[in-house]
Design a protein around this motif. Structure first.
Motif, PDB file in Angstrom:
ATOM      1  N   MET A   1      94.350  43.481 113.004  1.00  0.00           N
ATOM      2  CA  MET A   1      92.730  43.207 112.755  1.00  0.00           C
ATOM      3  C   MET A   1      91.833  43.774 113.481  1.00  0.00           C
ATOM      4  SD  MET A   1      91.109  40.978 110.540  1.00  0.00           S
ATOM      5  CE  MET A   1      91.883  39.645 109.791  1.00  0.00           C
ATOM      6  N   ARG A   2      91.920  43.614 114.921  1.00  0.00           N
ATOM      7  CA  ARG A   2      90.990  44.193 115.733  1.00  0.00           C
ATOM      8  C   ARG A   2      90.808  45.704 115.239  1.00  0.00           C
ATOM      9  NH1 ARG A   2      89.778  41.541 121.067  1.00  0.00           N
ATOM     10  NH2 ARG A   2      90.155  39.425 120.409  1.00  0.00           N
ATOM     11  N   VAL A   3      92.099  46.370 115.241  1.00  0.00           N
ATOM     12  CA  VAL A   3      91.812  47.785 114.928  1.00  0.00           C
ATOM     13  C   VAL A   3      91.490  48.260 113.418  1.00  0.00           C
ATOM     14  CG1 VAL A   3      93.357  49.976 114.713  1.00  0.00           C
ATOM     15  CG2 VAL A   3      93.778  48.395 116.620  1.00  0.00           C
ATOM     16  N   PHE A   4      92.037  47.839 112.399  1.00  0.00           N
ATOM     17  CA  PHE A   4      91.344  48.019 111.109  1.00  0.00           C
ATOM     18  C   PHE A   4      90.070  47.334 110.911  1.00  0.00           C
ATOM     19  CE2 PHE A   4      95.965  48.944 110.702  1.00  0.00           C
ATOM     20  CZ  PHE A   4      95.923  50.152 109.990  1.00  0.00           C
TER      21      PHE A   4
ATOM     22  N   GLY B   1      97.528  57.525 107.769  1.00  0.00           N
ATOM     23  CA  GLY B   1      96.181  57.304 107.272  1.00  0.00           C
ATOM     24  C   GLY B   1      95.718  58.208 106.263  1.00  0.00           C
ATOM     25  N   ALA B   2      94.508  57.781 105.830  1.00  0.00           N
ATOM     26  CA  ALA B   2      93.786  58.512 104.753  1.00  0.00           C
ATOM     27  C   ALA B   2      92.309  58.819 105.049  1.00  0.00           C
ATOM     28  CB  ALA B   2      93.903  57.844 103.244  1.00  0.00           C
ATOM     29  N   PHE B   3      91.688  57.783 105.070  1.00  0.00           N
ATOM     30  CA  PHE B   3      90.126  57.765 105.290  1.00  0.00           C
ATOM     31  C   PHE B   3      89.728  57.945 106.876  1.00  0.00           C
ATOM     32  CE2 PHE B   3      85.749  55.904 104.840  1.00  0.00           C
ATOM     33  CZ  PHE B   3      85.292  57.144 104.925  1.00  0.00           C
ATOM     34  N   GLU B   4      90.022  56.964 107.561  1.00  0.00           N
ATOM     35  CA  GLU B   4      89.807  57.142 108.968  1.00  0.00           C
ATOM     36  C   GLU B   4      90.924  57.528 109.798  1.00  0.00           C
ATOM     37  OE1 GLU B   4      88.507  53.053 109.659  1.00  0.00           O
ATOM     38  OE2 GLU B   4      86.499  53.303 108.899  1.00  0.00           O
ATOM     39  N   LYS B   5      90.799  57.913 110.999  1.00  0.00           N
ATOM     40  CA  LYS B   5      91.997  58.667 111.566  1.00  0.00           C
ATOM     41  C   LYS B   5      92.413  57.415 112.617  1.00  0.00           C
ATOM     42  CE  LYS B   5      91.698  62.908 110.261  1.00  0.00           C
ATOM     43  NZ  LYS B   5      92.840  63.634 109.319  1.00  0.00           N
TER      44      LYS B   5
ATOM     45  N   LEU C   1     102.885  50.005 112.123  1.00  0.00           N
ATOM     46  CA  LEU C   1     103.119  48.358 112.873  1.00  0.00           C
ATOM     47  C   LEU C   1     102.849  47.520 111.499  1.00  0.00           C
ATOM     48  CD1 LEU C   1     103.390  46.175 114.861  1.00  0.00           C
ATOM     49  CD2 LEU C   1     100.892  46.338 115.440  1.00  0.00           C
ATOM     50  N   LEU C   2     101.465  47.883 110.810  1.00  0.00           N
ATOM     51  CA  LEU C   2     101.145  47.394 109.525  1.00  0.00           C
ATOM     52  C   LEU C   2     102.223  47.370 108.502  1.00  0.00           C
ATOM     53  CD1 LEU C   2      98.956  45.842 107.992  1.00  0.00           C
ATOM     54  CD2 LEU C   2      97.984  48.143 107.467  1.00  0.00           C
ATOM     55  N   ILE C   3     102.870  48.360 108.413  1.00  0.00           N
ATOM     56  CA  ILE C   3     104.075  48.314 107.479  1.00  0.00           C
ATOM     57  C   ILE C   3     104.928  47.307 107.864  1.00  0.00           C
ATOM     58  CG2 ILE C   3     105.625  49.765 106.578  1.00  0.00           C
ATOM     59  CD1 ILE C   3     103.521  50.439 105.326  1.00  0.00           C
ATOM     60  N   GLU C   4     105.257  47.327 109.178  1.00  0.00           N
ATOM     61  CA  GLU C   4     106.271  46.280 109.453  1.00  0.00           C
ATOM     62  C   GLU C   4     105.739  44.929 109.307  1.00  0.00           C
ATOM     63  OE1 GLU C   4     107.022  47.109 113.829  1.00  0.00           O
ATOM     64  OE2 GLU C   4     107.876  49.098 113.259  1.00  0.00           O
ATOM     65  N   ARG C   5     104.554  44.650 109.379  1.00  0.00           N
ATOM     66  CA  ARG C   5     104.184  43.143 109.382  1.00  0.00           C
ATOM     67  C   ARG C   5     104.186  42.869 107.756  1.00  0.00           C
ATOM     68  NH1 ARG C   5     105.386  40.030 111.674  1.00  0.00           N
ATOM     69  NH2 ARG C   5     103.765  38.880 111.600  1.00  0.00           N
ATOM     70  N   TRP C   6     103.698  43.816 106.898  1.00  0.00           N
ATOM     71  CA  TRP C   6     103.890  43.609 105.515  1.00  0.00           C
ATOM     72  C   TRP C   6     105.278  43.333 105.134  1.00  0.00           C
ATOM     73  CZ3 TRP C   6     100.562  48.411 103.496  1.00  0.00           C
ATOM     74  CH2 TRP C   6      99.400  48.224 103.380  1.00  0.00           C
TER      75      TRP C   6
ATOM     76  N   PHE D   1      97.473  43.788  97.910  1.00  0.00           N
ATOM     77  CA  PHE D   1      96.655  44.083  99.486  1.00  0.00           C
ATOM     78  C   PHE D   1      96.410  45.468  99.620  1.00  0.00           C
ATOM     79  CE2 PHE D   1      95.765  44.075 103.816  1.00  0.00           C
ATOM     80  CZ  PHE D   1      95.030  42.928 104.079  1.00  0.00           C
ATOM     81  N   VAL D   2      95.318  45.619 100.030  1.00  0.00           N
ATOM     82  CA  VAL D   2      94.889  47.087 100.626  1.00  0.00           C
ATOM     83  C   VAL D   2      94.295  46.988 102.120  1.00  0.00           C
ATOM     84  CG1 VAL D   2      92.522  47.160  99.509  1.00  0.00           C
ATOM     85  CG2 VAL D   2      93.690  49.264 100.272  1.00  0.00           C
ATOM     86  N   GLN D   3      94.399  47.943 102.823  1.00  0.00           N
ATOM     87  CA  GLN D   3      94.209  47.738 104.442  1.00  0.00           C
ATOM     88  C   GLN D   3      92.708  47.375 104.619  1.00  0.00           C
ATOM     89  OE1 GLN D   3      96.047  51.066 105.768  1.00  0.00           O
ATOM     90  NE2 GLN D   3      94.114  52.163 106.176  1.00  0.00           N
ATOM     91  N   LEU D   4      91.933  48.008 103.452  1.00  0.00           N
ATOM     92  CA  LEU D   4      90.504  48.030 103.709  1.00  0.00           C
ATOM     93  C   LEU D   4      90.097  46.496 103.588  1.00  0.00           C
ATOM     94  CD1 LEU D   4      87.475  49.037 103.160  1.00  0.00           C
ATOM     95  CD2 LEU D   4      88.241  49.084 100.743  1.00  0.00           C
ATOM     96  N   MET D   5      90.744  45.370 103.164  1.00  0.00           N
ATOM     97  CA  MET D   5      90.619  44.299 103.157  1.00  0.00           C
ATOM     98  C   MET D   5      90.253  43.434 104.524  1.00  0.00           C
ATOM     99  SD  MET D   5      93.151  42.997  99.901  1.00  0.00           S
ATOM    100  CE  MET D   5      92.495  41.095  99.947  1.00  0.00           C
TER     101      MET D   5
END
Length: 486
Positions: free
Chosen positions: A425-428, A86-90, A98-103, A46-50
């Motif tokens: 999902m809303r944020v990313f 983050g890398a691309f978007e701020k 939070l994403l890491i915790e959910r992963w 998985f990558v967050q871009l998905m």
């Protein structure tokens, strides 16, 4: 020991490089259990871009892949791409955490991340935060080809990466630029200076040389290789597991992988490619222009996809040539996210308008001011830098810092009633969020079209003159009938 282990990249980098990440959840789910039998040490998952890509283009919920996919892998350690920063978007740091915790809650305990400048001065904090949360980090050391990226540069960067104490270092040749000759001299330098941290090797086939570089890497002492399963190998993706395993055996090494279940996986994905009109990766001929523009596999695939959408495929060659000129002007940044997008965007603008740097997006002003890496303003062409910054908008970005709201503030902005997964999902997904997608999203079912019965039924169904089908075997009976609509 001559044992060589493998990281499979088919479902993430393979899909991103060749299919512009257009592999549907159902197609991945159908192959998951067989892939799990192959003995890969780890697998890109998985990558967050998905979140954004699946919502916008496929109308699917990427969380469905995480929820259902993690249930199907019982033997293979799955890995994500990204850290707590983050890398691309701020995006707010609280959302990355939070994403890491959910992963981790879904059993994903390994991630791989890069810094686009190979700047490891602050990554130690990220590694510690991840360890405390229960996740290991593989730190990318990115290869690039330019007057700035010398042996001395990589020796120093390997030492800096090892000093941060990641779980592993991945020597990542994202543009497929490494040659066998360069691999023989550079990889031993990296291994020596990275010691005692284990080093993985990851290279794309964009110049056709990655399979040879893999053999040189193993001869130099690398024990962990990144590969992909056809038809999502080769092309601008990574080398084929079948090719690399076979060649390693001939050289006297022991590839720790079971190829038998992967033959069925290959047949499945070839059927998916035919069904969904997706390309099949093929070995590429050597193209020296790759050393000029250095556009990576995933970006080439997406550039072609986007140009096709707006009817501008004929601009691809001109855009790549301008890409090389802009990169030199910008001080030879490594062509990875987000720097690749900055160079590519400015190159496209220059080609379309017909005058270089007459128009620049805000991110290019930010780049010249050092907001996307402190090294950028130090290495840029001074005349180009002055031309970029000599406009009124520059004042708005001097001293700018990204907004860093708390998690509570983010919840208040999007809705306090949202679950963690819905908030992510809303944020990313950003402006591409569609509230109807998660509610109605069910993975498309992909029957295994390689099975004889499925093929027979597909063929019979195309014969309009047949109204009844009856199949009988000693232990199996099937009766089908076509009925007119009422």
């Amino acid at each position: 020991m001559n044992d060589i282990r493998f990281i499979d990249t088919t479902l993430r980098d393979g899909s991103q490089s060749l299919w512009a990440m257009n592999m549907r959840v159902g197609a991945m789910l159908q192959a998951a259990e067989q892939m799990d039998q192959a003995g890969f040490e780890s697998m890109e998952f998985f990558v967050q871009l998905m979140f954004k890509k699946y919502m916008k283009d496929l109308k699917e919920d990427a969380w469905e892949w995480i929820r259902e996919g993690t249930k199907r892998f019982r033997k293979t350690r799955l890995r994500c791409t990204g850290g707590t920063q983050g890398a691309f978007e701020k995006t707010p740091q609280c959302m990355h955490k939070l994403l890491i915790e959910r992963w981790i809650s879904y059993g994903l305990t390994l991630t791989r991340k890069s810094d686009s400048w190979n700047d490891f001065s602050t990554v130690g904090r990220d590694i510690e935060d991840l360890k405390k949360a229960g996740m290991d980090l593989v730190l990318n050391l990115i290869y690039s080809f330019s007057p700035r990226h010398t042996d001395e540069y990589y020796a120093r960067k390997a030492r800096e990466a090892a000093a941060a104490k990641p779980w592993r270092i991945c020597f990542k040749d994202v543009g497929g630029l490494l040659t066998p000759e360069r691999a023989r001299t550079l990889i031993p330098i990296i291994l020596k200076n990275a010691d005692p941290i284990p080093v993985e090797f990851h290279s794309h086939c964009s110049t056709g040389q990655a399979p040879l570089c893999y053999l040189e890497a193993v001869k130099a002492g690398v024990k962990i290789l990144h590969t992909a399963i056809p038809p999502l190998a080769n092309g601008t993706s990574l080398p084929s597991i079948f090719n690399i395993a076979r060649n390693l055996q001939l050289l006297g090494y022991t590839p720790l992988v079971n190829l038998e279940p992967l033959a069925a996986v290959e047949r499945h994905f070839r059927a998916v490619a035919r069904k969904d009109g997706l390309p099949v990766g093929q070995p590429l001929e050597y193209d020296h222009s790759q050393y000029l523009h250095q556009v990576a596999g995933g970006m080439i695939s997406n550039m072609r996809h986007q140009l096709k959408l707006v009817g501008m495929e004929d601009k691809m060659e001109a855009a790549l040539e301008e890409f090389a000129r802009v990169r030199k002007d910008f001080g030879y940044p490594i062509i990875v996210t987000p720097l690749a997008q900055f160079v590519g965007t400015q190159a496209a603008i220059n080609v379309i308008i017909g005058e270089r740097y007459r128009e620049v997006p805000d991110q290019i002003i930010q780049y010249a001011l050092g907001h996307w890496g402190k090294e950028a303003p130090e290495v840029m062409d001074q005349d180009v830098k002055d031309k970029i910054l000599n406009r009124p908008r520059t004042k708005e970005w001097i001293g700018w810092q990204p907004e860093e709201p708390t998690l509570r503030e983010v919840r208040q902005r999007y809705g306090a009633h949202l679950s963690d997964d819905e908030l992510i999902m809303r944020v990313f997904a950003g402006d591409d969020y569609d509230a109807t997608v998660p509610a109605k999203s069910r993975p498309r079912v992909y029957l295994d079209a390689t099975q004889p019965l499925v093929k027979v039924l597909e063929g019979i169904a195309k014969k309009k003159e047949l109204t009844r089908i009856f199949i009988e075997r000693p232990d199996f009976t099937l009766r089908l009938e076509k009925r007119g609509t009422r």
